[in-house]
Design an enzyme around this catalytic site. Structure first.
Site, PDB file in Angstrom:
ATOM      1  N   HIS A 211       0.628  -1.217  -0.023  1.00  0.00           N
ATOM      2  CA  HIS A 211      -0.099  -0.038  -0.181  1.00  0.00           C
ATOM      3  C   HIS A 211       0.779   1.206   0.112  1.00  0.00           C
ATOM      4  O   HIS A 211       2.048   1.160   0.706  1.00  0.00           O
ATOM      5  CB  HIS A 211      -0.898   0.067   1.059  1.00  0.00           C
ATOM      6  CG  HIS A 211      -1.993  -0.955   1.146  1.00  0.00           C
ATOM      7  ND1 HIS A 211      -1.721  -2.399   1.655  1.00  0.00           N
ATOM      8  CD2 HIS A 211      -3.170  -0.995   0.967  1.00  0.00           C
ATOM      9  CE1 HIS A 211      -2.681  -3.030   1.554  1.00  0.00           C
ATOM     10  NE2 HIS A 211      -3.693  -2.182   1.118  1.00  0.00           N
TER      11      HIS A 211
ATOM     12  N   MET B 211       7.802  -3.144   5.302  1.00  0.00           N
ATOM     13  CA  MET B 211       8.264  -3.080   3.906  1.00  0.00           C
ATOM     14  C   MET B 211       9.123  -1.855   3.639  1.00  0.00           C
ATOM     15  O   MET B 211      10.251  -2.068   3.070  1.00  0.00           O
ATOM     16  CB  MET B 211       7.267  -3.430   2.900  1.00  0.00           C
ATOM     17  CG  MET B 211       6.546  -4.967   2.889  1.00  0.00           C
ATOM     18  SD  MET B 211       7.712  -6.203   2.843  1.00  0.00           S
ATOM     19  CE  MET B 211       8.485  -5.881   1.339  1.00  0.00           C
ATOM     20  N   GLU B 212       8.647  -0.884   4.005  1.00  0.00           N
ATOM     21  CA  GLU B 212       9.298   0.510   3.883  1.00  0.00           C
ATOM     22  C   GLU B 212      10.672   0.457   4.665  1.00  0.00           C
ATOM     23  O   GLU B 212      11.582   1.078   4.220  1.00  0.00           O
ATOM     24  CB  GLU B 212       8.412   1.517   4.224  1.00  0.00           C
ATOM     25  CG  GLU B 212       7.444   1.816   3.521  1.00  0.00           C
ATOM     26  CD  GLU B 212       6.093   0.939   3.564  1.00  0.00           C
ATOM     27  OE1 GLU B 212       5.212   0.951   2.823  1.00  0.00           O
ATOM     28  OE2 GLU B 212       6.214   0.072   4.489  1.00  0.00           O
TER      29      GLU B 212
ATOM     30  N   ASP C 138      27.203   0.667  -4.863  1.00  0.00           N
ATOM     31  CA  ASP C 138      27.336   1.392  -6.305  1.00  0.00           C
ATOM     32  C   ASP C 138      28.390   2.253  -6.079  1.00  0.00           C
ATOM     33  O   ASP C 138      29.281   2.477  -6.993  1.00  0.00           O
ATOM     34  CB  ASP C 138      25.772   2.067  -6.504  1.00  0.00           C
ATOM     35  CG  ASP C 138      26.066   2.821  -7.582  1.00  0.00           C
ATOM     36  OD1 ASP C 138      26.436   2.255  -8.868  1.00  0.00           O
ATOM     37  OD2 ASP C 138      25.685   3.891  -7.687  1.00  0.00           O
TER      38      ASP C 138
END
Length: 172
Positions: free
Chosen positions: A90, A126-127, A141
């Site tokens: 969501h 999840m965040e 990176d």
């Protein structure tokens, strides 16, 4: 568009998984009837690297700039955009995102910890996990030119608070 058959099936979990309906079809969980509560999730993960790579990060001499500062911003941005890349997540109005990096020079590693909060109807695990993963990936990176062997490990939710299920801690 839901078919008539989909509407007749109760929205129950398939084998205990909430993102599947009774017929086994993936769906976004209906949180409409849930109470809004203060929800908090804390997640962490580690990136291991060569001591020389950690020294570059600590000295601020990486060619691409302030590695941890940029990784923090990337982590915050990813928490805000989690529903864009996790299909059944969501979209949430987050009220707080804190990202910290702890350097352990003796083991040549950095731990990323993210705490995410909202006042809403669904949790923010999840965040928090997305923030940690993207924070670690950003470190990779920015430093891969000098250390392609960096390894990200131990990404997990440490704790969550709020909602019907209450508090949960990884260590009991």
């Amino acid at each position: 568009m839901d078919s008539k058959q989909d509407k007749e099936q109760p929205e129950t979990a398939h084998h205990g998984l909430t993102h599947f309906d009774a017929g086994g079809q993936a769906h976004m969980v209906d949180v409409g009837a849930k109470d809004e509560t203060h929800r908090i999730a804390i997640a962490s993960g580690i990136i291991r690297m060569k001591p020389e790579t950690l020294a570059i990060i600590q000295s601020g001499t990486a060619k691409k700039g302030d590695v941890l500062g940029i990784a923090r911003i990337a982590a915050i941005m990813s928490a805000k955009r989690t529903s864009d890349f996790i299909p059944l997540c969501h979209p949430l109005a987050l009220t707080r995102i804190a990202v910290d990096f702890d350097i352990d020079a003796s083991e040549s590693k950095i731990r990323c910890t993210a705490q995410v909060e909202t006042h809403g109807k669904t949790g923010v695990e999840m965040e928090a996990l997305a923030a940690v993963q993207i924070g670690l990936l950003t470190i990779y990176d920015m430093c891969k030119a000098v250390d392609r062997g960096m390894m990200m490990t131990d990404v997990q939710v440490l704790e969550k608070h709020g909602g019907k299920s209450g508090d949960w801690l990884a260590n009991g």
